[in-house]
Design an enzyme around this catalytic site. Structure first.
Site, PDB file in Angstrom:
ATOM      1  N   ALA A 148      50.099  40.753  16.143  1.00  0.00           N
ATOM      2  CA  ALA A 148      51.209  40.806  17.093  1.00  0.00           C
ATOM      3  C   ALA A 148      51.994  39.699  17.729  1.00  0.00           C
ATOM      4  O   ALA A 148      51.436  38.699  17.649  1.00  0.00           O
ATOM      5  CB  ALA A 148      50.439  41.613  18.262  1.00  0.00           C
ATOM      6  N   PRO A 149      52.970  39.854  18.036  1.00  0.00           N
ATOM      7  CA  PRO A 149      53.729  38.830  18.690  1.00  0.00           C
ATOM      8  C   PRO A 149      53.636  38.624  20.183  1.00  0.00           C
ATOM      9  O   PRO A 149      52.942  39.392  20.608  1.00  0.00           O
ATOM     10  CB  PRO A 149      55.379  39.664  18.420  1.00  0.00           C
ATOM     11  CG  PRO A 149      55.022  41.006  18.832  1.00  0.00           C
ATOM     12  CD  PRO A 149      53.802  41.261  18.298  1.00  0.00           C
ATOM     13  N   LYS A 174      45.035  40.083  15.607  1.00  0.00           N
ATOM     14  CA  LYS A 174      45.290  38.847  16.006  1.00  0.00           C
ATOM     15  C   LYS A 174      46.428  38.939  16.803  1.00  0.00           C
ATOM     16  O   LYS A 174      47.754  38.952  16.582  1.00  0.00           O
ATOM     17  CB  LYS A 174      45.525  37.718  14.723  1.00  0.00           C
ATOM     18  CG  LYS A 174      45.366  36.442  15.439  1.00  0.00           C
ATOM     19  CD  LYS A 174      46.109  35.583  14.349  1.00  0.00           C
ATOM     20  CE  LYS A 174      47.774  35.425  14.703  1.00  0.00           C
ATOM     21  NZ  LYS A 174      48.055  34.963  15.963  1.00  0.00           N
ATOM     22  N   GLU A 379      68.882  35.658  15.197  1.00  0.00           N
ATOM     23  CA  GLU A 379      68.088  36.223  16.609  1.00  0.00           C
ATOM     24  C   GLU A 379      67.980  34.922  17.388  1.00  0.00           C
ATOM     25  O   GLU A 379      67.383  34.089  17.246  1.00  0.00           O
ATOM     26  CB  GLU A 379      66.905  36.890  16.150  1.00  0.00           C
ATOM     27  CG  GLU A 379      66.046  37.671  16.952  1.00  0.00           C
ATOM     28  CD  GLU A 379      64.993  38.430  16.555  1.00  0.00           C
ATOM     29  OE1 GLU A 379      64.179  37.644  15.721  1.00  0.00           O
ATOM     30  OE2 GLU A 379      64.531  39.252  17.131  1.00  0.00           O
TER      31      GLU A 379
HETATM   32  P1  NAD Z   1      56.221  35.303  14.960  1.00  0.00           P
HETATM   33  O1  NAD Z   1      56.665  35.807  13.564  1.00  0.00           O
HETATM   34  O2  NAD Z   1      56.338  33.864  15.417  1.00  0.00           O
HETATM   35  O3  NAD Z   1      54.501  35.528  15.215  1.00  0.00           O
HETATM   36  C1  NAD Z   1      54.154  36.805  15.362  1.00  0.00           C
HETATM   37  C2  NAD Z   1      52.775  37.078  14.861  1.00  0.00           C
HETATM   38  O4  NAD Z   1      52.613  36.528  13.630  1.00  0.00           O
HETATM   39  C3  NAD Z   1      51.950  35.828  15.740  1.00  0.00           C
HETATM   40  O5  NAD Z   1      50.522  36.529  16.039  1.00  0.00           O
HETATM   41  C4  NAD Z   1      51.776  34.846  14.767  1.00  0.00           C
HETATM   42  O6  NAD Z   1      50.577  33.901  14.898  1.00  0.00           O
HETATM   43  C5  NAD Z   1      51.599  35.394  13.503  1.00  0.00           C
HETATM   44  N1  NAD Z   1      52.065  34.791  12.402  1.00  0.00           N
HETATM   45  C6  NAD Z   1      53.236  33.807  12.280  1.00  0.00           C
HETATM   46  N2  NAD Z   1      53.313  33.366  10.955  1.00  0.00           N
HETATM   47  C7  NAD Z   1      52.287  33.807  10.330  1.00  0.00           C
HETATM   48  C8  NAD Z   1      51.645  33.814   8.963  1.00  0.00           C
HETATM   49  N3  NAD Z   1      52.334  33.021   8.092  1.00  0.00           N
HETATM   50  N4  NAD Z   1      50.876  34.482   8.605  1.00  0.00           N
HETATM   51  C9  NAD Z   1      50.235  35.316   9.394  1.00  0.00           C
HETATM   52  N5  NAD Z   1      50.257  35.643  10.749  1.00  0.00           N
HETATM   53  C10 NAD Z   1      51.597  34.837  11.106  1.00  0.00           C
HETATM   54  O7  NAD Z   1      57.044  36.081  16.110  1.00  0.00           O
HETATM   55  P2  NAD Z   1      56.803  35.884  17.602  1.00  0.00           P
HETATM   56  O8  NAD Z   1      57.778  34.773  18.021  1.00  0.00           O
HETATM   57  O9  NAD Z   1      55.620  35.912  18.116  1.00  0.00           O
HETATM   58  O10 NAD Z   1      57.468  37.169  18.173  1.00  0.00           O
HETATM   59  C11 NAD Z   1      58.769  37.334  18.201  1.00  0.00           C
HETATM   60  C12 NAD Z   1      59.794  38.009  16.811  1.00  0.00           C
HETATM   61  O11 NAD Z   1      58.883  39.376  16.865  1.00  0.00           O
HETATM   62  C13 NAD Z   1      60.821  38.163  16.908  1.00  0.00           C
HETATM   63  O12 NAD Z   1      61.560  38.065  15.759  1.00  0.00           O
HETATM   64  C14 NAD Z   1      61.061  39.765  17.150  1.00  0.00           C
HETATM   65  O13 NAD Z   1      62.259  40.535  16.761  1.00  0.00           O
HETATM   66  C15 NAD Z   1      59.994  40.455  16.460  1.00  0.00           C
HETATM   67  N6  NAD Z   1      59.631  41.458  17.229  1.00  0.00           N
HETATM   68  C16 NAD Z   1      60.001  42.763  16.349  1.00  0.00           C
HETATM   69  C17 NAD Z   1      59.286  44.050  16.825  1.00  0.00           C
HETATM   70  C18 NAD Z   1      59.887  45.289  16.301  1.00  0.00           C
HETATM   71  O14 NAD Z   1      59.284  46.467  16.436  1.00  0.00           O
HETATM   72  N7  NAD Z   1      60.464  45.033  15.088  1.00  0.00           N
HETATM   73  C19 NAD Z   1      58.900  44.082  18.165  1.00  0.00           C
HETATM   74  C20 NAD Z   1      58.700  43.005  18.810  1.00  0.00           C
HETATM   75  C21 NAD Z   1      58.912  41.699  18.261  1.00  0.00           C
END
Ligand code: NAD
Length: 476
Positions: A148-149, A174, A379
């Site tokens: 999750a983000p 996670k 973005e």
């Molecule tokens: P992020 O991609 O940096 O991280 C998201 C999650 O992925 C975190 O838990 C992170 O630890 C994990 N992660 C990162 N790299 C990984 C890898 N290589 N392997 C496994 N896990 C990994 O995103 P963020 O900065 O936390 O959130 C913002 C992003 O999320 C934005 O791009 C936003 O648009 C997107 N988002 C999308 C939706 C949707 O419904 N489409 C909803 C909310 C947020």
């Protein structure tokens, strides 16, 4: 003294084996709220083994039993709504009025998933070949690795674990390394409702705990809400073990205002849609396209509205815009704004950080961008919008579609033909007319193009977490 969090495995809170911790900050003040474990491969393995053991029993529960458990969990979340809303606001910076509303939505989401568990549908059993009866079994997959983000931590956790558990899977979640607190509280609330091992949490970084979760052979499906960068990396990793994937990625929503729109509503929603959660929303209105003959009046009204927006302490009841998540993220946002200025754009409002503790960036309106500019194409995930004029309906749709993302979009018009044409032509998983940001438990939320694949919410989300089996029996 700062509280040290534990991870949640097999129904109990335990220490991480890594013995390393991240400081979890309050973005409105920069103060440390707690410390959370940076889980390693061994932690992930223990959590996955616990989920795999629990699956042996959980998969045999009836939809009715799973539904009852999730309804109880929803009731418990509702009973603890105030504490959860405060915790979410402290860790994310989402103003308290919105956190409070979001918890109500989350409870509704979970109740929907609980009900939908009992109503999955498919083709009728029957003789599609003479003397052969065919039927479809719909089965859970096993252990789901959910990632999750940070922008809506509890909502994203529920959108991931709700349908997965309702469908009979077990989960290792996670949460983001920046915002694990409400997910850990959710784990606490699940004790005594979900059997040990059905729901587990590991905290820590994407490149370590997240990647290990995707890599683990016992994890049968990986579900991510996050950036395109993380989605792409997970897709590459998952290819090695041919895992099922569910990817909800970034967005760059266009907001198209035609000259017959209700101007007052469109102005209000362009700002509300853009600055909700400081623009850290995948469906945030980010590209405001305005028909040329109303452009000047629209931006004059928009700028005056934005300048009257209450930005500040997210715990205060009338605050509309809080901080962004971190110093690093603020710097990323500011970098994009400054590059836009350097390429000739004009700041109509905002454009800088606020002079106060924490990570506050002024709501920002940028004019003069060209369609190809980074500020239009990438973005920002912050309180920043671009305003651009268009002449014809076709031009507006073309500009809106000219972007790698395809999550959400909206059109503002009283003309039914325009609205219908736009809803057909726009390449986005969500097309709103005369509204923006509205999501429902019953309707799917998911992206097209590089915004990913698979749906959150609705019965389609539940289907994502199942697999089909065709059973055929010959009789004489
Ligand atoms: P992020 O991609 O940096 O991280 C998201 C999650 O992925 C975190 O838990 C992170 O630890 C994990 N992660 C990162 N790299 C990984 C890898 N290589 N392997 C496994 N896990 C990994 O995103 P963020 O900065 O936390 O959130 C913002 C992003 O999320 C934005 O791009 C936003 O648009 C997107 N988002 C999308 C939706 C949707 O419904 N489409 C909803 C909310 C947020």
């Amino acid at each position: 003294m700062i509280q040290r969090k534990q991870i949640f495995i097999n129904g109990e809170f335990v220490d991480s084996l890594s013995e390393e911790y991240d400081s979890i900050l309050n973005p409105a003040t920069g103060e440390v709220l707690a410390e959370a474990p940076i889980c390693n491969k061994e932690d992930v393995d223990t959590a996955v083994q616990s989920a795999a053991a629990a699956f042996k029993t959980w998969r045999n529960t009836t939809p009715g039993e799973r539904s009852t458990a999730l309804l109880k969990l929803a009731d418990r979340i509702e009973a603890n709504a105030e504490e959860l809303a405060v915790l979410e606001t402290q860790n994310v910076g989402l103003p308290i009025q919105f956190s409070t509303h979001l918890i109500e939505f989350i409870v509704d989401n979970l109740r929907f998933f609980a009900s939908a568990a009992r109503l999955l549908q498919g083709p009728l059993s029957g003789e599609y070949m003479a003397q052969h009866t065919s039927m479809i079994r719909r089965e859970p997959l096993g252990v789901v690795g959910s990632i999750a983000p940070w922008n809506f931590p509890l909502a994203m956790a529920i959108w991931k674990i709700g349908p997965a558990i309702a469908a009979g899977n077990t989960v290792v979640l996670k949460p983001s390394e920046l915002t694990p607190l409400t997910a850990l509280k959710l784990a606490e609330l699940s004790v005594g409702i979900l059997p040990p091992g059905v729901f587990n949490i590991v905290t820590g970084h994407g490149t370590e705990a997240g990647a290990e979760l995707v890599r683990h052979p016992e994890v049968k499906m990986a579900a991510l809400t996050g950036s395109v960068r993380a989605g792409s990396s997970i897709a590459k990793e998952a290819a090695n073990s041919v895992k099922k994937l569910h990817l909800e990625l970034g967005g760059k929503a266009p907001f198209i205002v035609f000259d017959d729109a209700n101007m007052e509503e469109a102005v209000f929603w362009s700002a509300a849609g853009a600055f909700y959660n400081s623009g850290q929303d995948c469906t945030a209105a980010t590209r405001i396209y305005i028909q040329e003959n109303i452009y000047d009046e629209f931006i004059e009204r928009l700028v005056s509205f934005v300048e009257s927006t209450v930005v500040g302490d997210p715990m205060l009841p009338d605050t509309l815009v809080g901080p962004v998540i971190s110093e690093a993220h603020l710097q990323k946002i500011d970098g994009m704004v400054q590059r836009a200025v350097n390429s000739g754009c004009k700041i109509l409002s905002g454009g800088s950080r606020m002079d106060r503790p924490g990570f506050f960036y002024r709501p920002t309106v940028i004019a003069g961008a060209k369609q190809s500019y980074e500020i239009v194409q990438e973005e920002v995930f912050g309180p920043v919008i671009t305003v651009m004029p268009f002449e014809t309906d076709g031009e507006a749709i073309e500009m809106a579609n000219d972007c790698k993302y395809g999550l959400a979009s909206s059109v503002w018009t009283k003309n039914l033909d325009r609205a219908m044409r736009a809803s057909k032509e726009l390449e986005f998983g969500e097309v709103w007319t005369n509204t923006h940001l509205s999501l429902l438990s019953e309707m799917p939320h998911g992206g097209h193009k590089m915004s990913g694949y698979g749906s959150d919410l609705s019965v389609f989300a539940l289907e994502e977490y199942t697999r089909f089996k065709h059973v055929m029996m010959k009789f004489e």
